[in-house]
Design a protein around this motif. Structure first.
Motif, PDB file in Angstrom:
ATOM      1  N   LYS A  28      87.720  42.940  10.695  1.00  0.00           N
ATOM      2  CA  LYS A  28      88.099  43.039  12.001  1.00  0.00           C
ATOM      3  C   LYS A  28      89.978  43.253  12.134  1.00  0.00           C
ATOM      4  O   LYS A  28      89.829  44.462  12.723  1.00  0.00           O
ATOM      5  CB  LYS A  28      87.823  42.176  13.238  1.00  0.00           C
ATOM      6  CG  LYS A  28      87.688  42.759  14.045  1.00  0.00           C
ATOM      7  CD  LYS A  28      87.323  41.787  15.297  1.00  0.00           C
ATOM      8  CE  LYS A  28      87.490  42.098  16.420  1.00  0.00           C
ATOM      9  NZ  LYS A  28      86.891  40.556  16.906  1.00  0.00           N
ATOM     10  N   SER A  29      90.975  42.410  11.411  1.00  0.00           N
ATOM     11  CA  SER A  29      91.643  43.012  11.395  1.00  0.00           C
ATOM     12  C   SER A  29      92.085  44.191  10.610  1.00  0.00           C
ATOM     13  O   SER A  29      93.176  44.713  11.600  1.00  0.00           O
ATOM     14  CB  SER A  29      93.031  41.699  11.141  1.00  0.00           C
ATOM     15  OG  SER A  29      92.395  40.461  11.709  1.00  0.00           O
ATOM     16  N   ALA A  30      91.508  44.010   9.288  1.00  0.00           N
ATOM     17  CA  ALA A  30      91.332  45.815   8.906  1.00  0.00           C
ATOM     18  C   ALA A  30      91.165  46.116   9.237  1.00  0.00           C
ATOM     19  O   ALA A  30      91.977  47.610   9.823  1.00  0.00           O
ATOM     20  CB  ALA A  30      91.051  45.232   7.519  1.00  0.00           C
TER      21      ALA A  30
ATOM     22  N   ASP B  74      79.829  29.348   4.234  1.00  0.00           N
ATOM     23  CA  ASP B  74      80.189  29.929   6.153  1.00  0.00           C
ATOM     24  C   ASP B  74      81.412  30.267   6.776  1.00  0.00           C
ATOM     25  O   ASP B  74      81.237  30.860   7.477  1.00  0.00           O
ATOM     26  CB  ASP B  74      78.785  29.203   6.491  1.00  0.00           C
ATOM     27  CG  ASP B  74      77.413  29.077   6.088  1.00  0.00           C
ATOM     28  OD1 ASP B  74      77.145  29.706   5.529  1.00  0.00           O
ATOM     29  OD2 ASP B  74      76.512  27.872   7.219  1.00  0.00           O
ATOM     30  N   LYS B  75      82.133  29.482   5.873  1.00  0.00           N
ATOM     31  CA  LYS B  75      83.353  29.734   6.675  1.00  0.00           C
ATOM     32  C   LYS B  75      84.408  31.002   6.285  1.00  0.00           C
ATOM     33  O   LYS B  75      84.610  31.735   7.013  1.00  0.00           O
ATOM     34  CB  LYS B  75      84.628  28.151   6.384  1.00  0.00           C
ATOM     35  CG  LYS B  75      84.018  26.789   6.802  1.00  0.00           C
ATOM     36  CD  LYS B  75      84.793  25.727   6.752  1.00  0.00           C
ATOM     37  CE  LYS B  75      84.323  24.499   7.495  1.00  0.00           C
ATOM     38  NZ  LYS B  75      84.840  23.423   7.157  1.00  0.00           N
ATOM     39  N   LEU B  76      83.971  31.233   4.753  1.00  0.00           N
ATOM     40  CA  LEU B  76      84.454  31.632   4.491  1.00  0.00           C
ATOM     41  C   LEU B  76      84.021  32.845   4.468  1.00  0.00           C
ATOM     42  O   LEU B  76      84.768  34.010   4.786  1.00  0.00           O
ATOM     43  CB  LEU B  76      84.496  31.690   3.139  1.00  0.00           C
ATOM     44  CG  LEU B  76      85.078  31.119   1.457  1.00  0.00           C
ATOM     45  CD1 LEU B  76      85.080  30.782   0.349  1.00  0.00           C
ATOM     46  CD2 LEU B  76      86.828  31.561   1.764  1.00  0.00           C
ATOM     47  N   VAL B  77      82.453  33.666   5.535  1.00  0.00           N
ATOM     48  CA  VAL B  77      81.968  34.969   5.148  1.00  0.00           C
ATOM     49  C   VAL B  77      82.673  34.832   6.761  1.00  0.00           C
ATOM     50  O   VAL B  77      83.601  35.875   6.838  1.00  0.00           O
ATOM     51  CB  VAL B  77      80.696  34.664   5.195  1.00  0.00           C
ATOM     52  CG1 VAL B  77      80.664  35.311   6.381  1.00  0.00           C
ATOM     53  CG2 VAL B  77      79.927  34.638   4.102  1.00  0.00           C
ATOM     54  N   ALA B  78      82.418  33.341   7.792  1.00  0.00           N
ATOM     55  CA  ALA B  78      83.735  34.007   9.056  1.00  0.00           C
ATOM     56  C   ALA B  78      84.942  34.708   8.913  1.00  0.00           C
ATOM     57  O   ALA B  78      85.377  35.678   9.786  1.00  0.00           O
ATOM     58  CB  ALA B  78      83.163  32.928   9.949  1.00  0.00           C
ATOM     59  N   GLU B  79      85.596  33.570   8.176  1.00  0.00           N
ATOM     60  CA  GLU B  79      86.987  34.488   7.940  1.00  0.00           C
ATOM     61  C   GLU B  79      86.980  35.668   7.220  1.00  0.00           C
ATOM     62  O   GLU B  79      87.678  36.227   8.076  1.00  0.00           O
ATOM     63  CB  GLU B  79      87.614  33.209   7.032  1.00  0.00           C
ATOM     64  CG  GLU B  79      89.137  33.693   6.418  1.00  0.00           C
ATOM     65  CD  GLU B  79      90.275  32.746   5.359  1.00  0.00           C
ATOM     66  OE1 GLU B  79      91.465  32.806   5.534  1.00  0.00           O
ATOM     67  OE2 GLU B  79      88.825  31.933   5.453  1.00  0.00           O
ATOM     68  N   PHE B  80      86.323  35.801   5.919  1.00  0.00           N
ATOM     69  CA  PHE B  80      86.460  37.471   5.723  1.00  0.00           C
ATOM     70  C   PHE B  80      86.106  38.222   7.051  1.00  0.00           C
ATOM     71  O   PHE B  80      86.955  39.370   6.820  1.00  0.00           O
ATOM     72  CB  PHE B  80      85.447  37.831   4.574  1.00  0.00           C
ATOM     73  CG  PHE B  80      86.563  36.825   2.665  1.00  0.00           C
ATOM     74  CD1 PHE B  80      87.369  36.924   2.938  1.00  0.00           C
ATOM     75  CD2 PHE B  80      85.416  36.730   2.455  1.00  0.00           C
ATOM     76  CE1 PHE B  80      88.238  36.688   2.158  1.00  0.00           C
ATOM     77  CE2 PHE B  80      86.233  35.688   1.402  1.00  0.00           C
ATOM     78  CZ  PHE B  80      87.649  35.624   0.887  1.00  0.00           C
ATOM     79  N   LYS B  81      85.093  38.311   7.311  1.00  0.00           N
ATOM     80  CA  LYS B  81      84.665  39.246   9.223  1.00  0.00           C
ATOM     81  C   LYS B  81      85.788  38.972   9.220  1.00  0.00           C
ATOM     82  O   LYS B  81      86.288  40.511   9.450  1.00  0.00           O
ATOM     83  CB  LYS B  81      82.980  38.459   9.659  1.00  0.00           C
ATOM     84  CG  LYS B  81      81.910  39.013   8.866  1.00  0.00           C
ATOM     85  CD  LYS B  81      81.100  38.357   9.232  1.00  0.00           C
ATOM     86  CE  LYS B  81      79.689  38.581   8.662  1.00  0.00           C
ATOM     87  NZ  LYS B  81      78.389  37.954   9.806  1.00  0.00           N
ATOM     88  N   GLY B  82      87.089  38.399   9.809  1.00  0.00           N
ATOM     89  CA  GLY B  82      88.344  38.185  10.783  1.00  0.00           C
ATOM     90  C   GLY B  82      88.847  39.242  10.103  1.00  0.00           C
ATOM     91  O   GLY B  82      89.907  40.151  10.437  1.00  0.00           O
TER      92      GLY B  82
END
Length: 123
Positions: free
Chosen positions: A64-66, A53-61
């Motif tokens: 979004k940055s990309a 869950d933490k990784l998914v949230a980080e990768f979504k962030g």
């Protein structure tokens, strides 16, 4: 000395009782070990889900940055966060995190490079 049937019966009964007690002790020990293994497995599963869950949230962030980095690049279209690539080679969470951050930095560097400017036509 000859044993009577009653004595032999008591001896066999005592052996069976002792064997039953030993078997119940072993079963209790096995049940405890299995219970501990199940508890440890459940804990690992919960930790894995939390990490996911933490990784998914980080990768979504990161996605979004990309997208913010390439916002001005009108030719580049995106349809949202891509699905996971199941054919990708396995990696640990830290390896995946590192590769994603490196890819984002490479994107920043690429977008920041000066564009090829062609000379303007003279009128």
């Amino acid at each position: 000395m000859t044993e009577t049937a009653a004595e032999r019966y008591r001896e066999l009964t005592a052996l069976a009782t002792a064997a039953g007690k030993e078997m119940r002790k072993q079963e209790r020990d096995s049940a405890k070990e299995l219970g501990d293994a199940v508890a440890a497995g459940t804990k690992r599963k919960e930790e894995s889900e939390e990490t996911r869950d933490k990784l998914v949230a980080e990768f979504k962030g990161l996605w979004k940055s990309a997208m913010q980095i390439v916002w001005d690049e009108r030719w580049l279209r995106s349809s949202g966060v891509p699905a996971a690539d199941r054919s990708a080679p396995g990696a640990t969470p830290s390896q995946s995190r590192q590769e994603a951050h490196e890819a984002l930095e490479a994107l920043r560097d690429t977008i920041a490079k000066p564009r090829l400017s062609l000379p303007r036509r003279r009128k």
